[in-house]
Design an enzyme around this catalytic site. Structure first.
Site, PDB file in Angstrom:
ATOM      1  N   LYS A  86       0.848  -1.195   0.000  1.00  0.00           N
ATOM      2  CA  LYS A  86       0.000   0.000   0.000  1.00  0.00           C
ATOM      3  C   LYS A  86       0.880   1.240   0.000  1.00  0.00           C
ATOM      4  CE  LYS A  86      -4.024   1.432   2.712  1.00  0.00           C
ATOM      5  NZ  LYS A  86      -4.297   1.498   4.150  1.00  0.00           N
TER       6      LYS A  86
HETATM    7  O1  G3P Z   1      -9.074   2.487   4.804  1.00  0.00           O
HETATM    8  C1  G3P Z   1      -8.947   3.823   5.177  1.00  0.00           C
HETATM    9  C2  G3P Z   1      -9.590   4.043   6.484  1.00  0.00           C
HETATM   10  O2  G3P Z   1      -8.921   3.372   7.510  1.00  0.00           O
HETATM   11  C3  G3P Z   1      -9.832   5.443   6.824  1.00  0.00           C
HETATM   12  O3  G3P Z   1     -11.021   5.434   7.513  1.00  0.00           O
HETATM   13  O4  G3P Z   1     -12.755   6.297   8.985  1.00  0.00           O
HETATM   14  O5  G3P Z   1     -10.332   6.924   9.361  1.00  0.00           O
HETATM   15  O6  G3P Z   1     -11.599   7.845   7.450  1.00  0.00           O
HETATM   16  P1  G3P Z   1     -11.438   6.698   8.362  1.00  0.00           P
END
Ligand code: G3P
Length: 218
Positions: free
Chosen positions: A87
Site C-alpha cells: 500500500k
Molecule cells: O481504509 C482507510 C480508512 O482506515 C480510513 O477510515 O474512517 O479513518 O476515514 P477513516
C-alpha cells in the site's frame, strides 16, 4: 462486490472471516496504533497471521516517503506472503513506486486518493487497487460516493484493470451506495458489515416462526 475489513483487530478480522463474507483486510498505521501493535517485528507478524487466516488480499502500508525507501520497504513487505498487497500513498514518489511494483508483478494499493486526477494517475501507473476515501470527503462536505462513481466510470471508459476499492466507508448506507455505483470492493469496519443484516421484520418474522413451531411441537 468484495468486502475488505478495515481494522488491525484480530477478533474483528476473525469474526468477519467466520461469517464467511470476508475477501481481504486493509490496515494502516493509525489502525495499528489503535491496537498498540508496535515495532516492525510485531507488525510483520500481524500481517502474516492475517494472511494465514483470511487467505485473501492483505494491504500492508509503507511508512517510507521517498522512492528508494518505498521500493526497499515494499519489497520486504511483499516477500512476507503472496497475499500481501503493497500500500503506497498517492504522491509523486508513491505513483513512481506503484509503476515500479507493477512492472515487477507485485500487487499495489494506491491510497489516500481524494480526486479523479489522482485515481487516473494510479491506474496509468498500473495500481492493482485505488482507494478513494469516502467518509473523509463526506466529512468536509464533499461527495465521497460521487468520487467512487466517477472513478468507476473513467476506468470503464478506458478499460483500466485497476480495481476501485472504496475506503473510509463507515456506514451500511455507504456500503449500499458504493455497491450501486459499481465499486469493486468496499473497505469498512466490522460494525457496518453486520449492520447490513439488521431488519426488524427479519427479527419479528423469526420470532413468530419460532413461537408457532413451539405451539405445535412444545
Ligand atoms: O481504509 C482507510 C480508512 O482506515 C480510513 O477510515 O474512517 O479513518 O476515514 P477513516
Amino acid at each position: 462486490m468484495k468486502f475488505f475489513i478495515d481494522t488491525a483487530n484480530m477478533d474483528d478480522i476473525r469474526e468477519a472471516y467466520e461469517i464467511g463474507v470476508l475477501d481481504g483486510v486493509i490496515t494502516n498505521p493509525s489502525l495499528m496504533a489503535k491496537e498498540w501493535i508496535k515495532g516492525k517485528e510485531n507488525q510483520h507478524q500481524h500481517y502474516i497471521d492475517t494472511c494465514n487466516l483470511v487467505k485473501g488480499d492483505v494491504s500492508a502500508e509503507v511508512i517510507a516517503t521517498t522512492y528508494d525507501e518505498m521500493i526497499a520497504e515494499g519489497k520486504e513487505l511483499a516477500a512476507m506472503n503472496p497475499y500481501i498487497v503493497v500500500k503506497l500513498p498517492c504522491t509523486q514518489e508513491g505513483i513512481r513506486a506503484v509503476k515500479y511494483f507493477s512492472g515487477e508483478g507485485i500487487c499495489t494499493n494506491c491510497t489516500l486518493v481524494f480526486s479523479l486526477g489522482q485515481a487516473l494517475l494510479a491506474a496509468k501507473a498500473g495500481a492493482t487497487y485505488v482507494s478513494p476515501f469516502v467518509g473523509r470527503l463526506d466529512d468536509i462536505s464533499s461527495d465521497g460516493v460521487g468520487l467512487v462513481a466517477g472513478i468507476v466510470d473513467i476506468y470503464r471508459i478506458y478499460n483500466y484493470k485497476t480495481k476501485v476499492l472504496a475506503a473510509s466507508v463507515r456506514t451500511t448506507q455507504h456500503i449500499i451506495q458504493c455497491a450501486e455505483v459499481g465499486s469493486d470492493v468496499v473497505i469498512c469496519p466490522l460494525a457496518p458489515i453486520k449492520g447490513l443484516l439488521k431488519h426488524p421484520l427479519t427479527d419479528s418474522g423469526l420470532a413468530t416462526f419460532l413461537a408457532d413451531y413451539h405451539k405445535v411441537n412444545g
